[in-house]
Motif scaffolding. Structure first.
Motif, PDB file in Angstrom:
ATOM      1  N   ILE A 207       0.856  -1.189   0.000  1.00 20.22           N
ATOM      2  CA  ILE A 207       0.000   0.000   0.000  1.00 20.22           C
ATOM      3  C   ILE A 207       0.888   1.233   0.000  1.00 20.22           C
ATOM      4  CG2 ILE A 207      -1.781   1.297   1.249  1.00 20.22           C
ATOM      5  CD1 ILE A 207      -2.522  -1.399   2.643  1.00 20.22           C
ATOM      6  N   VAL A 208       0.689   2.114  -0.961  1.00 20.35           N
ATOM      7  CA  VAL A 208       1.414   3.384  -1.011  1.00 20.35           C
ATOM      8  C   VAL A 208       0.404   4.517  -0.893  1.00 20.35           C
ATOM      9  CG1 VAL A 208       2.857   4.927  -2.403  1.00 20.35           C
ATOM     10  CG2 VAL A 208       3.276   2.457  -2.433  1.00 20.35           C
ATOM     11  N   ILE A 209       0.618   5.379   0.086  1.00 24.50           N
ATOM     12  CA  ILE A 209      -0.238   6.547   0.282  1.00 24.50           C
ATOM     13  C   ILE A 209       0.626   7.778   0.058  1.00 24.50           C
ATOM     14  CG2 ILE A 209      -1.691   7.826   1.912  1.00 24.50           C
ATOM     15  CD1 ILE A 209      -2.300   5.073   3.218  1.00 24.50           C
ATOM     16  N   ALA A 210       0.375   8.475  -1.038  1.00 24.94           N
ATOM     17  CA  ALA A 210       1.207   9.608  -1.442  1.00 24.94           C
ATOM     18  C   ALA A 210       0.567  10.904  -0.980  1.00 24.94           C
ATOM     19  CB  ALA A 210       1.394   9.615  -2.957  1.00 24.94           C
ATOM     20  N   ALA A 211       1.224  11.577  -0.043  1.00 24.09           N
ATOM     21  CA  ALA A 211       0.663  12.794   0.548  1.00 24.09           C
ATOM     22  C   ALA A 211       1.777  13.793   0.835  1.00 24.09           C
ATOM     23  CB  ALA A 211      -0.093  12.458   1.830  1.00 24.09           C
ATOM     24  N   ALA A 212       2.623  14.011  -0.157  1.00 29.78           N
ATOM     25  CA  ALA A 212       3.783  14.891   0.027  1.00 29.78           C
ATOM     26  C   ALA A 212       3.561  16.295  -0.520  1.00 29.78           C
ATOM     27  CB  ALA A 212       5.015  14.273  -0.642  1.00 29.78           C
ATOM     28  N   GLY A 213       2.523  16.473  -1.353  1.00 27.57           N
ATOM     29  CA  GLY A 213       2.293  17.780  -1.957  1.00 27.57           C
ATOM     30  C   GLY A 213       3.271  18.119  -3.057  1.00 27.57           C
ATOM     31  N   VAL A 214       3.821  17.092  -3.692  1.00 26.86           N
ATOM     32  CA  VAL A 214       4.765  17.274  -4.797  1.00 26.86           C
ATOM     33  C   VAL A 214       4.160  16.640  -6.043  1.00 26.86           C
ATOM     34  CG1 VAL A 214       7.078  16.808  -5.672  1.00 26.86           C
ATOM     35  CG2 VAL A 214       6.727  17.210  -3.214  1.00 26.86           C
ATOM     36  N   PRO A 215       3.926  17.411  -7.101  1.00 28.35           N
ATOM     37  CA  PRO A 215       3.265  16.864  -8.285  1.00 28.35           C
ATOM     38  C   PRO A 215       3.984  15.654  -8.868  1.00 28.35           C
ATOM     39  CG  PRO A 215       3.404  19.259  -8.433  1.00 28.35           C
ATOM     40  CD  PRO A 215       4.240  18.854  -7.254  1.00 28.35           C
ATOM     41  N   GLU A 216       3.242  14.559  -9.021  1.00 28.88           N
ATOM     42  CA  GLU A 216       3.706  13.352  -9.720  1.00 28.88           C
ATOM     43  C   GLU A 216       5.047  12.854  -9.203  1.00 28.88           C
ATOM     44  OE1 GLU A 216       3.324  14.752 -13.798  1.00 28.88           O
ATOM     45  OE2 GLU A 216       1.272  13.998 -13.866  1.00 28.88           O
ATOM     46  N   ASP A 231      -3.707   8.286  -3.735  1.00 26.10           N
ATOM     47  CA  ASP A 231      -3.095   9.576  -4.074  1.00 26.10           C
ATOM     48  C   ASP A 231      -3.862  10.701  -3.383  1.00 26.10           C
ATOM     49  OD1 ASP A 231      -1.798  11.712  -5.212  1.00 26.10           O
ATOM     50  OD2 ASP A 231      -2.071  11.061  -7.285  1.00 26.10           O
ATOM     51  N   VAL A 232      -3.216  11.338  -2.414  1.00 30.38           N
ATOM     52  CA  VAL A 232      -3.842  12.405  -1.637  1.00 30.38           C
ATOM     53  C   VAL A 232      -3.600  13.777  -2.275  1.00 30.38           C
ATOM     54  CG1 VAL A 232      -4.014  13.443   0.673  1.00 30.38           C
ATOM     55  CG2 VAL A 232      -3.505  11.002   0.444  1.00 30.38           C
ATOM     56  N   GLY A 233      -2.582  13.868  -3.106  1.00 34.69           N
ATOM     57  CA  GLY A 233      -2.167  15.167  -3.643  1.00 34.69           C
ATOM     58  C   GLY A 233      -3.174  15.784  -4.597  1.00 34.69           C
ATOM     59  N   VAL A 234      -3.308  17.100  -4.511  1.00 39.80           N
ATOM     60  CA  VAL A 234      -4.062  17.879  -5.497  1.00 39.80           C
ATOM     61  C   VAL A 234      -3.184  19.084  -5.826  1.00 39.80           C
ATOM     62  CG1 VAL A 234      -6.159  19.143  -6.046  1.00 39.80           C
ATOM     63  CG2 VAL A 234      -6.278  17.161  -4.526  1.00 39.80           C
ATOM     64  N   ASN A 235      -2.544  19.025  -6.979  1.00 41.35           N
ATOM     65  CA  ASN A 235      -1.564  20.045  -7.356  1.00 41.35           C
ATOM     66  C   ASN A 235      -1.974  20.696  -8.670  1.00 41.35           C
ATOM     67  OD1 ASN A 235       0.585  19.124  -5.291  1.00 41.35           O
ATOM     68  ND2 ASN A 235       0.217  17.261  -6.475  1.00 41.35           N
ATOM     69  N   ARG A 236      -1.878  22.005  -8.715  1.00 44.89           N
ATOM     70  CA  ARG A 236      -2.191  22.748  -9.931  1.00 44.89           C
ATOM     71  C   ARG A 236      -0.897  22.959 -10.722  1.00 44.89           C
ATOM     72  NH1 ARG A 236      -5.606  28.354  -9.822  1.00 44.89           N
ATOM     73  NH2 ARG A 236      -7.099  26.905  -8.893  1.00 44.89           N
ATOM     74  N   VAL A 237      -0.858  22.459 -11.938  1.00 46.27           N
ATOM     75  CA  VAL A 237       0.324  22.614 -12.784  1.00 46.27           C
ATOM     76  C   VAL A 237      -0.082  23.261 -14.106  1.00 46.27           C
ATOM     77  CG1 VAL A 237       1.513  20.637 -11.748  1.00 46.27           C
ATOM     78  CG2 VAL A 237       0.093  20.286 -13.765  1.00 46.27           C
ATOM     79  N   ASP A 238       0.836  23.995 -14.687  1.00 44.51           N
ATOM     80  CA  ASP A 238       0.569  24.648 -15.966  1.00 44.51           C
ATOM     81  C   ASP A 238       0.257  23.605 -17.034  1.00 44.51           C
ATOM     82  OD1 ASP A 238       1.099  27.093 -14.798  1.00 44.51           O
ATOM     83  OD2 ASP A 238       3.197  27.139 -15.425  1.00 44.51           O
ATOM     84  N   TYR A 245      -4.220  25.487 -16.734  1.00 44.65           N
ATOM     85  CA  TYR A 245      -3.637  24.565 -15.763  1.00 44.65           C
ATOM     86  C   TYR A 245      -4.468  23.297 -15.719  1.00 44.65           C
ATOM     87  CZ  TYR A 245      -7.455  25.844 -12.579  1.00 44.65           C
ATOM     88  OH  TYR A 245      -8.689  26.042 -12.028  1.00 44.65           O
ATOM     89  N   GLU A 246      -3.933  22.284 -15.052  1.00 44.44           N
ATOM     90  CA  GLU A 246      -4.672  21.061 -14.777  1.00 44.44           C
ATOM     91  C   GLU A 246      -4.321  20.593 -13.371  1.00 44.44           C
ATOM     92  OE1 GLU A 246      -3.608  17.963 -17.461  1.00 44.44           O
ATOM     93  OE2 GLU A 246      -1.470  18.024 -16.959  1.00 44.44           O
ATOM     94  N   LEU A 247      -5.162  19.753 -12.821  1.00 41.38           N
ATOM     95  CA  LEU A 247      -4.915  19.204 -11.498  1.00 41.38           C
ATOM     96  C   LEU A 247      -4.289  17.818 -11.626  1.00 41.38           C
ATOM     97  CD1 LEU A 247      -8.232  20.133  -9.629  1.00 41.38           C
ATOM     98  CD2 LEU A 247      -6.060  21.364  -9.610  1.00 41.38           C
ATOM     99  N   VAL A 248      -3.198  17.636 -10.923  1.00 36.21           N
ATOM    100  CA  VAL A 248      -2.543  16.321 -10.899  1.00 36.21           C
ATOM    101  C   VAL A 248      -2.284  15.941  -9.451  1.00 36.21           C
ATOM    102  CG1 VAL A 248      -1.458  16.697 -13.145  1.00 36.21           C
ATOM    103  CG2 VAL A 248      -0.186  17.243 -11.058  1.00 36.21           C
ATOM    104  N   GLY A 249      -2.090  14.674  -9.230  1.00 31.55           N
ATOM    105  CA  GLY A 249      -1.817  14.194  -7.884  1.00 31.55           C
ATOM    106  C   GLY A 249      -0.333  14.137  -7.579  1.00 31.55           C
ATOM    107  N   ASP A 250      -0.017  13.469  -6.488  1.00 31.94           N
ATOM    108  CA  ASP A 250       1.379  13.217  -6.134  1.00 31.94           C
ATOM    109  C   ASP A 250       1.894  11.959  -6.843  1.00 31.94           C
ATOM    110  OD1 ASP A 250       1.128  15.373  -4.494  1.00 31.94           O
ATOM    111  OD2 ASP A 250       1.494  14.312  -2.617  1.00 31.94           O
TER     112      ASP A 250
END
Length: 297
Positions: A207-216, A231-238, A245-250
């Motif tokens: 089990i991997v739970i990604a919650a670092a706030g770093v895109p991909e 994937d906990v991340g919600v990051n806005r990237v160009d 922009y689009e939303l991507v996870g960690d």
């Protein structure tokens, strides 16, 4: 085939399950009340609060919203929290983070009455959770536990890696996973920005739970075949989109999906669960404060 875990569907199941408890409270003359407090001009925070208030309306919780001038002195926020603590119609209080610079965030967390702290961030509630006697589990980690449960993921004896050590997700998530309790009993590693070889840890994880706030940050090459990826991340990237922009996870979704056995998307994965568990905690708070017993699964 990789199973995409539908957070929207599981969250709806949670919201639907609250109906019986809310009816029981209503029969006793109790309407659960959730107060949201906003002291920020962050557009995302305004959106989150609006969504939480809409959720309340949909399930039958009385939503109370207080919005404070961002230029007001910090004492105005502290006084508002005191008033809500004293209001018997308010069972849960959520101060939307981040708050403005003049406010002491830690004082805010300490100011909310522990029995109304439906975020689970008050030091007393953190201590109770660590001791294995949680009053309220923090909404995102609790929501992740529910996602794992509804998806049939066995945590007992599993190797779990939590990427990130925030007070909101990483630390409580790791604590819940190691507890001697249902949805726990996992052997858990916490990785973070100072971890030397992140992939060496994630490749061994069931089990991997990604919650670092770093895109991909995590991609498919870093995963064990068949692993469950949350994937906990919600990051806005160009991006070349209408919004720019689009939303991507960690997690780099496309490559991870080729390897994972189960995976959450962004959006539509963890986010809806966080909001659902806020409602769950509010109903629990109303029950405990009024002495009206309800059935919460």
């Amino acid at each position: 085939m990789t199973e995409v875990i539908d957070g929207n569907a599981v969250a709806q199941t949670i919201r639907d399950s609250l109906g019986g408890a809310i009816d029981t409270l209503d029969d006793a003359g109790v309407t659960p009340g959730l107060a949201t407090v906003l002291m920020s001009d962050d557009p995302a925070s305004e959106t989150y609060v609006s969504m939480k208030q809409r959720d309340c309306e949909e399930v039958g919780i009385n939503g109370i919203h207080v919005e404070l001038d961002t230029h007001a002195p910090a004492q105005e926020l502290y006084d508002t929290i005191d008033d809500l603590n004293a209001d018997p119609d308010v069972n849960g209080i959520l101060v939307q983070m981040p708050v403005v610079d003049q406010v002491d965030t830690r004082r805010v967390l300490r100011s909310v009455a522990p029995e109304k702290d439906v975020d689970g961030f008050h030091p007393e509630n953190v201590g109770r959770m660590v001791a294995g006697n949680a009053r309220f589990k923090p909404c995102t980690p609790h929501g992740i536990q529910k996602l794992l449960e509804h998806s049939g993921v066995e945590t007992e004896g599993a190797e779990a890696v939590v990427v990130g050590r925030s007070d909101i997700v990483g630390k409580p998530m790791a604590n819940l996973l190691i507890q001697k309790a249902p949805l726990g009993n996992a052997t858990t590693t916490v990785c973070h920005s100072r971890t030397k070889d992140l992939a060496a840890h994630t490749r061994n994880a069931d089990i991997v739970i990604a919650a670092a706030g770093v895109p991909e940050l995590v991609d498919g090459s870093m995963l064990k075949e068949g692993a469950t990826v949350i994937d906990v991340g919600v990051n806005r990237v160009d991006a070349d989109t209408e919004k720019g922009y689009e939303l991507v996870g960690d997690v780099e979704y496309e490559s991870a999906k080729e390897v994972a056995g189960k995976i959450t998307p962004v959006p539509g994965g963890v986010g809806p669960m966080t909001r659902a568990m806020l409602l769950w905690n509010t109903v629990k708070a109303a029950s405990e404060q009024t002495g009206v017993a309800v059935d919460l699964d």
